[in-house]
Design a protein around this motif. Structure first.
Motif, mmCIF file in Angstrom:
data_model
loop_
_atom_site.group_PDB
_atom_site.id
_atom_site.type_symbol
_atom_site.label_atom_id
_atom_site.label_comp_id
_atom_site.label_asym_id
_atom_site.label_seq_id
_atom_site.Cartn_x
_atom_site.Cartn_y
_atom_site.Cartn_z
ATOM 1 N N SER A 3 53.334 40.016 35.401
ATOM 2 C CA SER A 3 53.641 40.400 35.653
ATOM 3 C C SER A 3 53.087 40.674 35.678
ATOM 4 O O SER A 3 53.022 40.768 35.086
ATOM 5 N N THR A 4 53.688 41.629 34.780
ATOM 6 C CA THR A 4 53.995 41.757 34.785
ATOM 7 C C THR A 4 53.712 42.112 33.951
ATOM 8 O O THR A 4 54.152 41.754 34.272
ATOM 9 N N SER A 5 53.443 41.208 33.298
ATOM 10 C CA SER A 5 53.434 41.184 32.517
ATOM 11 C C SER A 5 53.314 42.363 31.829
ATOM 12 O O SER A 5 53.189 42.155 31.727
ATOM 13 N N ARG A 9 51.186 45.127 34.082
ATOM 14 C CA ARG A 9 50.541 44.123 34.655
ATOM 15 C C ARG A 9 50.720 42.695 34.158
ATOM 16 O O ARG A 9 50.553 42.502 33.206
ATOM 17 N N LEU A 10 50.625 42.048 34.023
ATOM 18 C CA LEU A 10 50.566 40.688 33.367
ATOM 19 C C LEU A 10 49.178 40.029 33.789
ATOM 20 O O LEU A 10 49.068 40.174 34.980
ATOM 21 N N ALA A 11 48.471 39.495 32.409
ATOM 22 C CA ALA A 11 47.930 39.344 32.664
ATOM 23 C C ALA A 11 47.571 39.076 33.686
ATOM 24 O O ALA A 11 47.798 38.679 34.087
ATOM 25 N N THR A 12 48.047 37.728 32.078
ATOM 26 C CA THR A 12 47.157 37.322 32.394
ATOM 27 C C THR A 12 47.383 36.749 33.092
ATOM 28 O O THR A 12 46.578 36.710 32.885
ATOM 29 N N ALA A 13 47.442 37.849 34.983
ATOM 30 C CA ALA A 13 46.658 36.811 34.632
ATOM 31 C C ALA A 13 46.451 36.244 35.962
ATOM 32 O O ALA A 13 46.820 35.497 36.352
ATOM 33 N N ALA A 14 45.882 36.196 36.710
ATOM 34 C CA ALA A 14 46.220 35.120 37.471
ATOM 35 C C ALA A 14 45.576 34.662 38.859
ATOM 36 O O ALA A 14 45.878 33.678 38.944
ATOM 37 N N GLN A 168 51.319 43.932 40.863
ATOM 38 C CA GLN A 168 49.911 44.355 40.575
ATOM 39 C C GLN A 168 48.973 42.972 40.931
ATOM 40 O O GLN A 168 49.369 41.845 40.656
ATOM 41 N N VAL A 169 47.789 43.473 41.613
ATOM 42 C CA VAL A 169 46.943 42.502 42.055
ATOM 43 C C VAL A 169 46.405 41.767 40.762
ATOM 44 O O VAL A 169 46.085 42.284 39.627
ATOM 45 N N SER A 192 47.677 49.212 40.639
ATOM 46 C CA SER A 192 48.296 49.300 39.409
ATOM 47 C C SER A 192 49.719 48.911 39.363
ATOM 48 O O SER A 192 50.445 49.418 40.479
ATOM 49 N N ASN A 193 50.401 48.895 38.296
ATOM 50 C CA ASN A 193 51.938 48.833 38.437
ATOM 51 C C ASN A 193 52.384 50.177 38.711
ATOM 52 O O ASN A 193 53.752 50.350 39.375
ATOM 53 N N ASP A 194 51.617 51.288 38.415
ATOM 54 C CA ASP A 194 52.268 52.644 38.879
ATOM 55 C C ASP A 194 52.297 52.640 40.194
ATOM 56 O O ASP A 194 53.347 53.263 40.972
ATOM 57 N N ASP A 195 51.182 52.195 40.990
ATOM 58 C CA ASP A 195 51.432 52.228 42.391
ATOM 59 C C ASP A 195 52.812 51.354 42.923
ATOM 60 O O ASP A 195 53.305 51.733 43.983
ATOM 61 N N ALA A 196 52.622 50.307 42.310
ATOM 62 C CA ALA A 196 53.924 49.342 42.839
ATOM 63 C C ALA A 196 55.101 50.132 42.471
ATOM 64 O O ALA A 196 56.005 49.918 43.268
#
Length: 286
Positions: A3-5, A9-14, A168-169, A192-196
Motif C-alpha cells: 500500500s499501502t503500505s 502508503r506502501l512503499a515501497t514501493a513500486a 496511492q500513486v 496521498s492516502n488521505d485523498d484516496a
C-alpha cells in the motif's frame, strides 16, 4: 500504499521508475570503516559525530507512529528505529529526527539522514538509487470498502475485477491492483492516502488497497462504516519494508546487521505484536 503500505502508503514501493545513480550525502567522501571495525557508535561515519539522524515523512501516521511524533518511541516504526539505534550503541538522546517526503527519499541523490523509516518496500528498481537494510516487516496488501460497497463481503479475487479500485500513486498497493486483482476498470491513483480515503468515503471508489496494518487502522479508527474485504495473495517474493539509506552508504552493513539481530532475538516480532493489529478479521482473497 502498500500500500499501502505508511499507513497510508506502501512503499515501497513500486511502480516508480528511478534513475540509476546517487551521490554521497557529504561534501567530501566519507571513508569506509576499516575491515573488522565494530559497528559501534564510535566507528560509524554518521552525518553528525555521535548522533544518529533518522528520517520519516510528515505527517507520520498510526500505527507506525503515534500523534505524529516520531521521537516519542510510540508506534511500530518509531519503536523499531530506537531499537536499531540501541543495537548500534546510540542512546535515545543521541537520535535526531528529521522529516523527508516519501518520494524525495526514494529518489536518487544525496540524503540528509543516516537512514529513513517510512514503510519503504524493498524493490529492485529502488535499489538502483538507494540502499535498504534487511527487512524489518513483511507486508500483505489488503482491500477495504464501505459496508455499502458492492464488494463488501466478497471472498474471491474474481469478485473484485469489475470494481473501481484505488491506491496511492507509486506504491505496492497500486501494483497489487494491477498485478494481482487485474481489474477490468481502470484503477484510480491518488497523491496521498488521505485523498484516496476521501474518494472512498465519497463513493468514488468501490474499494481502496492499503497494507494490512493501515487497513486495520482506517477501518477501526478513521472510517466508521469501512470494513476489511480481505488480504491479497503474495506474488513471488513477499513484499518487505526496509530501512532506506543513501546508495552505497558506509552504514548499510551495520544498520542491516542491527535489524538482523532484532529479528533473530524476537524483538521485531514483539514490537509487531505490540503496535500492529493482528490479521484477525482479514480473510484471504482467493
Amino acid at each position: 500504499m502498500v500500500s499501502t503500505s505508511r499507513i497510508l502508503r506502501l512503499a515501497t514501493a513500486a511502480g516508480v521508475l528511478l534513475a540509476v545513480g546517487a551521490c554521497s550525502p557529504q561534501a567530501t567522501p566519507t571513508p569506509m570503516p576499516t575491515v573488522g571495525a565494530p559497528c559501534s557508535k564510535e566507528s560509524l561515519p554518521t552525518r553528525t559525530a555521535g548522533k544518529l539522524t533518522i528520517a520519516t515523512d510528515e505527517p507520520a501516521y498510526q500505527p507506525w507512529f503515534v500523534d505524529d511524533k516520531p521521537d516519542n518511541g510510540e508506534g511500530f516504526e518509531s519503536a523499531v528505529a530506537y531499537a536499531v539505534a540501541e543495537k548500534l550503541g546510540y542512546a535515545r538522546e543521541d537520535v535526531v529526527w528529521t522529516r523527508v517526503r516519501f518520494d524525495s527519499a526514494v529518489a536518487p541523490g544525496p540524503k540528509e539522514f543516516d537512514f529513513d523509516i517510512n514503510q519503504f518496500s524493498i524493490t529492485e528498481e529502488r535499489k538502483q538509487a538507494v540502499d535498504f537494510s534487511a527487512p524489518y516487516y513483511l507486508v500483505r496488501q489488503t482491500v477495504i470498502a464501505l459496508k455499502s460497497s458492492k464488494i463488501a463481503g466478497k471472498t474471491a479475487l474474481a469478485d473484485l475485477r469489475a470494481a473501481k479500485l484505488g491506491a496511492q500513486v507509486g506504491t505496492t498497493s497500486y501494483q497489487a491492483i494491477t498485478d494481482v486483482i487485474k481489474p477490468t476498470v481502470e484503477p484510480q491513483v491518488y497523491n496521498s492516502n488521505d485523498d484516496a480515503k476521501k474518494a472512498l468515503q465519497n463513493g468514488q471508489l468501490d474499494g481502496l488497497v492499503v497494507d494490512l496494518p493501515t487497513a486495520f487502522y482506517i477501518t477501526g479508527a478513521e472510517i466508521d462504516d469501512a470494513v476489511i474485504v480481505g488480504q491479497l495473495p503474495q506474488v513471488g517474493t513477499p513484499e518487505a519494508f526496509g530501512l532506506l539509506l543513501d546508495k552505497d552508504s558506509p552504514l548499510t552493513g551495520c544498520v542491516s546487521g542491527a535489524v538482523g539481530k532484532l529479528s533473530a532475538d524476537g524483538a521485531l516480532k514483539q514490537l509487531e505484536q505490540q503496535w500492529l493489529a493482528r490479521d484477525a478479521g482479514a480473510p484471504e482473497l482467493t
